[in-house]
Design an enzyme around this catalytic site. Structure first.
Site, mmCIF file in Angstrom:
data_model
loop_
_atom_site.group_PDB
_atom_site.id
_atom_site.type_symbol
_atom_site.label_atom_id
_atom_site.label_comp_id
_atom_site.label_asym_id
_atom_site.label_seq_id
_atom_site.Cartn_x
_atom_site.Cartn_y
_atom_site.Cartn_z
ATOM 1 N N ASN A 65 0.877 -1.173 0.000
ATOM 2 C CA ASN A 65 0.000 0.000 0.000
ATOM 3 C C ASN A 65 0.914 1.223 0.000
ATOM 4 O O ASN A 65 1.522 1.548 1.018
ATOM 5 C CB ASN A 65 -0.891 -0.023 1.254
ATOM 6 C CG ASN A 65 -1.720 1.249 1.371
ATOM 7 O OD1 ASN A 65 -1.773 2.063 0.445
ATOM 8 N ND2 ASN A 65 -2.375 1.418 2.511
ATOM 9 N N TRP A 66 0.998 1.867 -1.153
ATOM 10 C CA TRP A 66 1.909 3.020 -1.270
ATOM 11 C C TRP A 66 1.358 4.281 -0.615
ATOM 12 O O TRP A 66 2.049 5.277 -0.514
ATOM 13 C CB TRP A 66 2.203 3.318 -2.754
ATOM 14 C CG TRP A 66 3.114 2.346 -3.407
ATOM 15 C CD1 TRP A 66 3.759 1.289 -2.833
ATOM 16 C CD2 TRP A 66 3.493 2.345 -4.793
ATOM 17 N NE1 TRP A 66 4.520 0.629 -3.776
ATOM 18 C CE2 TRP A 66 4.373 1.258 -4.984
ATOM 19 C CE3 TRP A 66 3.177 3.153 -5.889
ATOM 20 C CZ2 TRP A 66 4.935 0.966 -6.222
ATOM 21 C CZ3 TRP A 66 3.731 2.863 -7.120
ATOM 22 C CH2 TRP A 66 4.597 1.778 -7.290
ATOM 23 N N LYS A 67 0.067 4.239 -0.266
ATOM 24 C CA LYS A 67 -0.582 5.436 0.315
ATOM 25 C C LYS A 67 -0.364 6.621 -0.629
ATOM 26 O O LYS A 67 -0.386 6.436 -1.846
ATOM 27 C CB LYS A 67 -0.076 5.686 1.736
ATOM 28 C CG LYS A 67 -0.192 4.418 2.580
ATOM 29 C CD LYS A 67 0.026 4.607 4.043
ATOM 30 C CE LYS A 67 -0.158 3.263 4.756
ATOM 31 N NZ LYS A 67 -0.002 3.352 6.202
ATOM 32 N N HIS B 181 -9.498 1.217 5.095
ATOM 33 C CA HIS B 181 -8.197 1.429 5.740
ATOM 34 C C HIS B 181 -8.387 2.416 6.893
ATOM 35 O O HIS B 181 -9.159 3.367 6.782
ATOM 36 C CB HIS B 181 -7.186 1.962 4.722
ATOM 37 C CG HIS B 181 -5.785 1.931 5.260
ATOM 38 N ND1 HIS B 181 -5.331 2.879 6.153
ATOM 39 C CD2 HIS B 181 -4.771 1.056 5.081
ATOM 40 C CE1 HIS B 181 -4.081 2.576 6.484
ATOM 41 N NE2 HIS B 181 -3.724 1.474 5.849
ATOM 42 N N GLU C 258 -6.711 4.803 7.910
ATOM 43 C CA GLU C 258 -6.471 6.213 7.594
ATOM 44 C C GLU C 258 -7.710 6.837 6.952
ATOM 45 O O GLU C 258 -7.997 8.011 7.148
ATOM 46 C CB GLU C 258 -5.233 6.338 6.679
ATOM 47 C CG GLU C 258 -3.952 6.151 7.491
ATOM 48 C CD GLU C 258 -2.787 5.544 6.734
ATOM 49 O OE1 GLU C 258 -2.815 5.525 5.480
ATOM 50 O OE2 GLU C 258 -1.844 5.063 7.386
ATOM 51 N N GLU D 88 -5.038 -4.684 10.713
ATOM 52 C CA GLU D 88 -4.025 -3.648 10.861
ATOM 53 C C GLU D 88 -4.288 -2.874 12.154
ATOM 54 O O GLU D 88 -5.105 -1.934 12.159
ATOM 55 C CB GLU D 88 -4.075 -2.682 9.672
ATOM 56 C CG GLU D 88 -3.781 -3.330 8.341
ATOM 57 C CD GLU D 88 -3.224 -2.319 7.345
ATOM 58 O OE1 GLU D 88 -2.105 -2.557 6.864
ATOM 59 O OE2 GLU D 88 -3.881 -1.305 7.069
ATOM 60 N N GLY E 210 2.820 2.574 10.757
ATOM 61 C CA GLY E 210 3.770 3.671 10.587
ATOM 62 C C GLY E 210 4.512 4.051 11.863
ATOM 63 O O GLY E 210 5.144 5.105 11.924
ATOM 64 N N SER F 215 3.731 -1.826 10.309
ATOM 65 C CA SER F 215 5.187 -1.887 10.459
ATOM 66 C C SER F 215 5.760 -3.259 10.123
ATOM 67 O O SER F 215 6.734 -3.705 10.743
ATOM 68 C CB SER F 215 5.604 -1.447 11.876
ATOM 69 O OG SER F 215 5.194 -0.118 12.110
ATOM 70 N N GLY G 182 3.026 -1.004 4.252
ATOM 71 C CA GLY G 182 3.053 0.408 3.892
ATOM 72 C C GLY G 182 4.479 0.850 3.602
ATOM 73 O O GLY G 182 5.026 0.616 2.523
ATOM 74 N N GLY G 183 5.122 1.463 4.608
ATOM 75 C CA GLY G 183 6.456 2.047 4.440
ATOM 76 C C GLY G 183 7.466 1.152 3.740
ATOM 77 O O GLY G 183 8.161 1.584 2.809
HETATM 78 P P1 13P Z 1 3.181 0.584 7.601
HETATM 79 O O1 13P Z 1 3.705 -0.710 7.029
HETATM 80 O O2 13P Z 1 3.899 1.794 7.084
HETATM 81 O O3 13P Z 1 3.081 0.538 9.087
HETATM 82 O O4 13P Z 1 1.677 0.742 7.051
HETATM 83 C C1 13P Z 1 0.805 -0.308 7.170
HETATM 84 C C2 13P Z 1 -0.415 0.006 6.407
HETATM 85 O O5 13P Z 1 -1.159 0.900 6.759
HETATM 86 C C3 13P Z 1 -0.681 -0.776 5.183
HETATM 87 O O6 13P Z 1 -1.966 -0.567 4.725
#
Ligand code: 13P
Length: 279
Positions: free
Chosen positions: A37-39, A121, A123, A190, A196, A235, A256-257
């Protein structure tokens, strides 16, 4: 030579239902996913470079969810490279079409090469105020349009500290899956406190929570729950991936990251691919 009782029964079962119980077990094995997930990150040049660098895998399903503007270029890059990588959107609208400025419909996403779509998600639950009702409408629309929803659930730190994790997940699951007959969806657990932050859930805690999620899924959809892939997100990275991949109810990760860098994302794919080869 006389048949053993065991092979007699196996043959009988095979003749009656088309496969032996052992083969049935193999057929119900869940798919393992490693999903990026590149956000709201990356541009066109980064995207081209990422798909040049990244390797696909025959052992796990790799999916990348870029921002909406990069979906079609990503689809072209993946096709050009001939890599077996699925494409997913980060969001979808609940309506089929209409006056919804700035939104993308499920059919538009399919049109630009998407097979998957993240829904709910944390967010989006936080910044765009998505609730369980809206998540459910989106899941309905995605399934109706042939997109595979990746439904995200998870508790906040405050809820965790109040020991409300199970209560929150129960409500999110029943909310997201209301009136859904299909089992063509993926779940991602999640925990919000792990996203993050570098504070990933231990593999043991994630396993325990995934087992609880599967028990709730069983209440909702019966034995079909055993076929649903439940991914961990928060993470996740190259260093902790092996711990997650060893757990029986963790069927991959949503990253994500660590998915922004093709080499580290590849590292995670390799860990899960090895796990599959050994299983
Ligand atoms: P991180 O891997 O950056 O913690 O993000 C997880 C995430 O929200 C994937 O959708």
């Amino acid at each position: 030579m006389e048949q053993s009782i065991e092979s007699y029964i196996k043959n009988l079962v095979r003749e009656t239902i088309g496969h032996t119980l052992g083969e049935l077990q193999i057929q119900s094995d869940r798919r393992v996913y490693v999903i990026a997930n590149w956000k709201m990150n990356k541009n066109l040049a980064d995207t081209a470079e990422f798909f040049q660098t990244i390797k696909s895998s025959d052992d796990v399903s790799v999916v990348v969810c870029p921002p909406a503007q990069l979906l079609y270029p990503a689809h072209l890059f993946i096709s050009q490279q001939g890599k077996s990588i699925g494409l997913g959107a980060q969001n979808v609208h609940w309506a089929e079409k209409g006056a919804y400025t700035g939104e993308s419909s499920a059919s538009m996403l399919k049109d630009v090469g998407c097979e998957y779509c993240l829904i709910g998600h944390s967010e989006r639950r936080q910044y765009s105020f998505e609730d369980d009702l809206l998540v459910n409408k989106k899941v309905q629309q995605a399934i109706k349009s042939g997109l595979i929803p990746i439904i995200c659930i998870g508790e906040t730190l405050e809820e965790k500290n109040l020991l409300q994790t199970e209560q929150v997940l129960f409500k999110q699951l029943f909310g997201a899956l209301k009136d859904i007959d299909s089992s063509n969806f993926i779940l991602a657990y999640e925990p919000v406190w792990a996203i993050g932050t570098g504070q990933s859930a231990t593999a043991e805690l994630a396993q325990q929570t995934h087992a609880y999620i599967r028990s709730v899924l069983k209440q909702i959809m019966g034995e079909k729950a055993d076929g649903i892939s439940i991914l961990y997100g928060g993470s996740a990275n190259e260093s902790n991936a092996a711990d997650y991949s060893a757990m029986p109810d963790i069927d991959g990760v949503l990253v994500g990251g660590a998915s922004l860098n093709a080499q580290s994302f590849d590292g995670i794919i390799n860990v899960f691919a090895k796990g599959e080869q050994n299983s």
